[in-house]
Structures are given as C-alpha cells and as structure tokens.
Design a protein around this motif. Structure first.
Motif, mmCIF file in Angstrom:
data_model
loop_
_atom_site.group_PDB
_atom_site.id
_atom_site.type_symbol
_atom_site.label_atom_id
_atom_site.label_comp_id
_atom_site.label_asym_id
_atom_site.label_seq_id
_atom_site.Cartn_x
_atom_site.Cartn_y
_atom_site.Cartn_z
ATOM 1 N N LYS A 15 -29.045 7.235 10.344
ATOM 2 C CA LYS A 15 -30.256 7.465 11.133
ATOM 3 C C LYS A 15 -31.353 6.491 10.700
ATOM 4 O O LYS A 15 -31.511 6.190 9.520
ATOM 5 C CB LYS A 15 -30.742 8.906 10.944
ATOM 6 N N GLY A 16 -32.101 5.997 11.657
ATOM 7 C CA GLY A 16 -33.232 5.132 11.343
ATOM 8 C C GLY A 16 -32.891 3.660 11.237
ATOM 9 O O GLY A 16 -33.787 2.828 11.054
ATOM 10 N N LYS A 17 -31.624 3.295 11.372
ATOM 11 C CA LYS A 17 -31.267 1.881 11.306
ATOM 12 C C LYS A 17 -31.744 1.167 12.570
ATOM 13 O O LYS A 17 -31.642 1.702 13.677
ATOM 14 C CB LYS A 17 -29.745 1.717 11.168
ATOM 15 N N GLN A 18 -32.231 -0.044 12.401
ATOM 16 C CA GLN A 18 -32.668 -0.839 13.535
ATOM 17 C C GLN A 18 -31.478 -1.568 14.156
ATOM 18 O O GLN A 18 -30.479 -1.825 13.470
ATOM 19 C CB GLN A 18 -33.718 -1.855 13.078
ATOM 20 N N PRO A 19 -31.544 -1.913 15.458
ATOM 21 C CA PRO A 19 -30.405 -2.577 16.106
ATOM 22 C C PRO A 19 -29.931 -3.827 15.388
ATOM 23 O O PRO A 19 -28.740 -4.128 15.356
ATOM 24 C CB PRO A 19 -30.950 -2.905 17.503
ATOM 25 N N GLU B 205 -26.995 -4.445 27.270
ATOM 26 C CA GLU B 205 -27.379 -3.243 28.011
ATOM 27 C C GLU B 205 -26.175 -2.344 28.286
ATOM 28 O O GLU B 205 -26.005 -1.796 29.373
ATOM 29 C CB GLU B 205 -28.107 -3.615 29.309
ATOM 30 N N ILE B 206 -25.338 -2.195 27.267
ATOM 31 C CA ILE B 206 -24.194 -1.292 27.324
ATOM 32 C C ILE B 206 -24.572 -0.019 26.571
ATOM 33 O O ILE B 206 -24.907 -0.071 25.388
ATOM 34 C CB ILE B 206 -22.945 -1.948 26.700
ATOM 35 N N PRO B 207 -24.531 1.136 27.216
ATOM 36 C CA PRO B 207 -25.010 2.372 26.574
ATOM 37 C C PRO B 207 -24.075 2.853 25.462
ATOM 38 O O PRO B 207 -22.857 2.728 25.557
ATOM 39 C CB PRO B 207 -25.044 3.378 27.730
ATOM 40 N N PHE B 208 -24.676 3.398 24.413
ATOM 41 C CA PHE B 208 -23.902 3.964 23.303
ATOM 42 C C PHE B 208 -24.692 5.105 22.680
ATOM 43 O O PHE B 208 -25.897 5.237 22.889
ATOM 44 C CB PHE B 208 -23.584 2.897 22.247
ATOM 45 N N THR B 209 -23.990 5.905 21.892
ATOM 46 C CA THR B 209 -24.617 7.017 21.180
ATOM 47 C C THR B 209 -24.457 6.798 19.681
ATOM 48 O O THR B 209 -23.349 6.522 19.207
ATOM 49 C CB THR B 209 -23.968 8.359 21.573
ATOM 50 N N ALA B 210 -25.554 6.886 18.940
ATOM 51 C CA ALA B 210 -25.497 6.771 17.484
ATOM 52 C C ALA B 210 -25.097 8.115 16.887
ATOM 53 O O ALA B 210 -25.666 9.154 17.223
ATOM 54 C CB ALA B 210 -26.853 6.334 16.942
ATOM 55 N N ILE B 211 -24.089 8.094 16.036
ATOM 56 C CA ILE B 211 -23.649 9.311 15.349
ATOM 57 C C ILE B 211 -23.523 9.000 13.860
ATOM 58 O O ILE B 211 -23.485 7.838 13.454
ATOM 59 C CB ILE B 211 -22.300 9.832 15.894
ATOM 60 N N TYR B 212 -23.455 10.059 13.054
ATOM 61 C CA TYR B 212 -23.263 9.843 11.622
ATOM 62 C C TYR B 212 -22.426 10.982 11.052
ATOM 63 O O TYR B 212 -21.702 11.671 11.788
ATOM 64 C CB TYR B 212 -24.619 9.686 10.919
#
Length: 418
Positions: A119-123, A136-143
C-alpha cells in the motif's frame, strides 16, 4: 451505359469501404507502441473482436473499424491504418501461408489484472504498474491480506512487485539498516504479519508465496520482475526452514539449511546456493548482477524466435519491433542459465554472459514469466532515483515485453501442436 457505370462505381465503393483498423507495431509506423496495447485492451474490454497478428509488422493488432476506436486512437496518440475488406483479406492470406512464420490469434476476453504491491507505493516504484498506468490498462492493487483471504480467485493475471518473499526485507540491511525508511518498512511488515496471525514476517511471506503458487497451479497467469522472481522460488524451496539471520527475525537461522532446500518446489530454478551474509545485497547465486562483466553500451539481450503457428504462446510473449533489447539492471538482473530447470523456456538471453533475462514456464494449469531487472528504461535504478517518464519512451522494446504478458491471457486458447 451511365446507369451501369454508376452501379459499377457504387459496387466498387462498397467493396473498398473501410471495415478494419490496423495498429501497426513495426519500428517506423507506430508513434506509441505502449499505448497501442492499451487501445487493444480497451477494445476487447468493450467486446470488440480483435486479433493479434504475430510476426506481422512487429506483432500488429487488427481491430474492427468504428468511430469510437478511431477517436480513441487519436486521443491517445496511437498510429492506425484503415483497411478495406480486400486489404484485410490479403493480409490474412499472407499470414496463413505455410511459408510465413506468422499467425493471427483472436483476442476474446480482457483479463482481470491484479498487481501485488505494498500500500502507498507510487506507480514509478514498479515498471509494470508504471506501464499499465501509462497504457491506461485497468488493474487492482492487492497485498498480503487479500492474497491470504483467497481474493486471487477474482483475477486472471497477477504481477508481483519487487517483493522479498524470504522475510529478509530486500537484503537492504547492509546499506540501509539505519535509515528511517528501512526501519519504518521493517516495522510495518512486522505489524502486518502479526495482524494476520504470524509470529514472523518470513512465515507470513512464505504463506503468501504458497497462495500465489496455488493461484498459478489452478490456472492463473503470473508475471514477476527483479527480486520477486528468485525470492519467490527461494521461499517455496525453503518452506518450513528458517533461513533468516537474527537481525531479520530475532533468532538464528536453522543449521545446515542449504542442504535442506527442496528445489522441486521452485517454479524455475534448481541447485542454487543461498547467500548467507546479511550484509550482502543478494539472495543467491541465481542472480548474475555481481558476476556480470558487460559494459553498459554493450549490454543487450536477444529475443528468441519461435514458430508462430506451432508455438503461439512464446511467440506472443516475444512480439516486438526488434529482437535486440537493451539490458537494464536490478537487484536481480539476470539468471544463471545453469540454474534454470530444463522444462523452463528461455525467451531472452545474453550469450556473452551465459545469462537468461526473460523466461517462461508452466505450473499445473497456469503459467508464469520471470523478467530480470528493475526498469527497462532506467539502466541502474537506485533508491530515490527520479521516476521514468514513459512519454519519453513510447516505443520501448523492454516495456513491450511486459505488455505482451498483460495481453497474452486474452488470447483464444488453441490446442497446442507441441
């Protein structure tokens, strides 16, 4: 005669009408290779029929002609060509010819993408997150919390951020043990592990690695770069062993742990020797970083050529407008070819150093790709370096390899000939 002439003109205009859009992916015709992947993903996500033309002009994309597709290409700065039915058929006839190493692959469903990242990482902390955002390809960040509660089942494709799955905090101890960011990240990792019911970060990360393993075995696609590749395999091979020294987990490592490693559990690597010194910024001898003697101006790797008709999967993963890709470094830069399992396919290699840069394999019903290095357009990325600006690198061959992997699960599955 005038009536016949008029009808002939109408007939020819109908025959020559624009029915298809080609996104050329060769070196000279495409202004923005990276965003072309985003256009293609956008089309299949909107249920347009799309085809990937393997080895045709650098792996071009064939789309139906629609006003909104043209408009989207113009907005994103993607080059396109308008084709008639006859022109499209001529291209497909050339591709289908047995004499041509080409194939047309139907892209039928946009994959659901997850990026495993803190969490909190920049692209710009991660090349995959960076290029997905740019394209512009959608994704979900998970951990970890999401992985350990089986939320990977919601996704088709998973990328592993530059993670350390061994519980040694990236082996940054030697250089950064007294810096505030290292101390804070270590504390955050310990707090997270404790909240998830684990006494040690190494145990928690090992559990995460096994959940990811199960995701792949069950049919998922996994892509990893840099230290996420070898540390993932090490965590699987060291399952049940304590390989962490006191400064990482509060107690000594297990005696003779090297001899107890289970290499059969690893995805890609075999017979590797772990780096015992906590001050050494290295996990094992899998990585070639310290063994490289290649000057920056000669640091390139070659993409292998595969039969598009017989081996479409590696062909898709290697689509590019050049076979020679400039190298780039990372904590894990490249892989010692002698330590790669025989059932793993090497797709990109530097013969000068007997190293593999880009490898692919199958595990259970799923597949994985490992790509060495941190950022294809940042040769030697350091902590705190400025972010890569992809507007300056819209035709990057190194970033194209990442996007090949993103689009690859969308391909209509064919029965393999080999």
């Amino acid at each position: 005669m005038q009536r016949l002439l008029f009808l002939a003109v109408v007939f020819l205009s109908i025959q020559a009408k624009a029915s298809f859009i080609l996104l050329p992916m060769d070196e000279t015709s495409q202004k923005n290779h990276l965003k072309a992947y985003g256009i293609t993903f956008w089309c299949i996500d909107k249920s347009y029929k799309a085809s990937w033309l393997l080895n045709y002009r650098g792996g071009s994309f064939l789309l139906p002609d629609a006003d909104e597709i043209r408009k989207e290409c113009q907005i994103r700065g993607v080059s396109f060509e308008v084709l008639s039915d006859d022109e499209q058929q001529t291209i497909l006839n050339e591709i289908n010819s047995p004499s041509q190493n080409m194939e047309a692959v139907l892209l039928e469903k946009a994959p659901k993408i997850a990026v495993y990242t803190p969490k909190g990482k920049q692209p710009w902390d991660d090349a995959v997150t960076l290029v997905l955002t740019y394209a512009e390809i959608p994704f979900t960040a998970i951990y970890d919390s999401e992985v350990l509660t089986d939320q990977l089942l919601l996704y088709d494709w998973l990328h592993l951020h530059h993670e350390d799955f061994t519980g040694q905090y990236g082996k940054f101890y030697g250089a950064y043990k007294n810096t505030p960011w290292y101390i804070e990240q270590k504390k955050e990792a310990e707090t997270l592990a404790s909240s998830l019911g684990y006494a040690k970060v190494s145990n928690e990360k090992g559990a995460v690695a096994k959940k990811i393993r199960d995701f792949v075995i069950g049919g998922g696609f996994m892509f990893a770069m840099c230290s996420a590749t070898d540390s993932f395999d090490i965590a699987l091979a060291a399952d049940g062993l304590d390989i962490c020294e006191t400064m990482f987990d509060g107690d000594a490592s297990e005696a003779n742990y090297q001899s107890k490693l289970n290499y059969t559990s690893a995805f890609a690597f075999k017979d590797f020797t772990l780096e015992r010194k906590p001050e050494q910024y290295e996990f094992s001898d899998i990585d070639m970083t310290s063994k490289r003697r290649i000057p920056m101006d000669k640091d390139y790797f070659t993409l292998m050529e595969f039969s598009a008709k017989w081996d479409p999967i590696p062909s898709m993963l290697c689509q590019n407008h050049t076979q020679l890709v400039k190298g780039f470094m990372g904590q894990t830069t490249a892989y010692d070819s002698n330590l790669i399992k025989s059932n793993v396919l090497v797709m990109g290699a530097c013969e000068l150093n007997n190293e593999a840069r880009y490898i692919h394999g199958q595990k259970g019903k799923g597949m994985f790709t490992f790509y060495g290095g941190h950022d294809p357009e940042d040769y030697q990325h350091q902590v705190g370096d400025a972010p890569t600006v992809l507007d300056l690198h819209p035709n990057s061959p190194g970033f194209r390899l990442i996007l090949n992997n993103v689009l690859f699960p969308a391909a209509k599955k064919k029965k393999l000939k080999t």
